[in-house]
Write a protein that holds these residues in place. Sequence first.
Motif, short mmCIF file in Angstrom:
data_model
loop_
_atom_site.label_atom_id
_atom_site.label_comp_id
_atom_site.label_asym_id
_atom_site.label_seq_id
_atom_site.Cartn_x
_atom_site.Cartn_y
_atom_site.Cartn_z
N SER A 96 -70.41 13.70 80.42
CA SER A 96 -69.84 12.86 79.36
C SER A 96 -70.86 12.62 78.27
O SER A 96 -72.07 12.65 78.52
CB SER A 96 -69.37 11.52 79.94
OG SER A 96 -70.48 10.72 80.26
N PRO A 97 -70.40 12.36 77.05
CA PRO A 97 -71.33 12.06 75.95
C PRO A 97 -72.18 10.82 76.20
O PRO A 97 -73.26 10.68 75.66
CB PRO A 97 -70.40 11.85 74.74
CG PRO A 97 -69.10 12.44 75.11
CD PRO A 97 -69.02 12.40 76.61
N GLU A 98 -71.70 9.92 77.07
CA GLU A 98 -72.44 8.69 77.38
C GLU A 98 -73.57 8.93 78.36
O GLU A 98 -74.32 8.01 78.68
CB GLU A 98 -71.50 7.62 77.94
CG GLU A 98 -70.41 7.15 76.99
CD GLU A 98 -69.22 8.10 76.95
OE1 GLU A 98 -68.93 8.77 77.96
OE2 GLU A 98 -68.60 8.19 75.87
N GLY A 99 -73.70 10.14 78.89
CA GLY A 99 -74.80 10.45 79.79
C GLY A 99 -74.42 10.54 81.25
O GLY A 99 -75.28 10.77 82.09
N THR A 156 -73.67 7.85 86.89
CA THR A 156 -73.33 7.12 85.66
C THR A 156 -74.37 7.30 84.57
O THR A 156 -74.10 7.02 83.41
CB THR A 156 -73.12 5.62 85.93
OG1 THR A 156 -74.33 5.08 86.48
CG2 THR A 156 -71.96 5.39 86.89
N GLY A 157 -75.55 7.73 84.91
CA GLY A 157 -76.65 7.94 83.96
C GLY A 157 -77.90 8.24 84.75
O GLY A 157 -77.84 8.55 85.94
N ASP A 169 -78.49 2.77 86.85
CA ASP A 169 -77.30 3.60 87.01
C ASP A 169 -77.04 3.84 88.49
O ASP A 169 -77.87 3.55 89.34
CB ASP A 169 -77.47 4.93 86.25
CG ASP A 169 -77.32 4.73 84.76
OD1 ASP A 169 -76.28 4.19 84.34
OD2 ASP A 169 -78.23 5.11 84.01
#
Length: 158
Positions: free
Chosen positions: A47-50, A68-69, A74
């Motif tokens: 995802s663009p959010e990482g 999630t990151g 995360d």
Amino acid sequence: MTNYQEALNDETLNAFMAQTTSINHVEVIENVIDSLEQDDSAMVSHSPEGGYLWKFKYGSVEVFVQLTGTSDEDTITVWSVVLKLPAKDEPKLLRHLLELNCSSTYESRFGIIDNQVVVISTRTLEELSPSEVSRLITIVATIADNNDEALQSQFGAA
């Protein structure tokens, strides 16, 4: 002769330690999945959010790994669907799942998400070692694969 015991300030030492002990969780997850997946079934989306989401086949189940990151705050979540609901004799099913949670799921657990019984495990990345990542993914995949067919046979919808 040069003295190699020059004093390092705390900031420099901490920065050095962070660089040498930093774990690339994405690389670790992909290595674990590569060792477990069957039939070249592994897929990943970023995802663009990482965040990252992987899916792979292990035995008779599909296993999902979500990151999630990459910061300590995360999380990594691993899950696999083992039974779709509604099911036959749900009170007996739920009791059976609670008994399994207490006796044989290690760091994972059975739960219900979107009318599906899943095996799931979640952990923050802080101080998470590569061996712990491997263990989480392997435990969820193995427990799901070891229980899905029996649960579907005994409790699957008519």
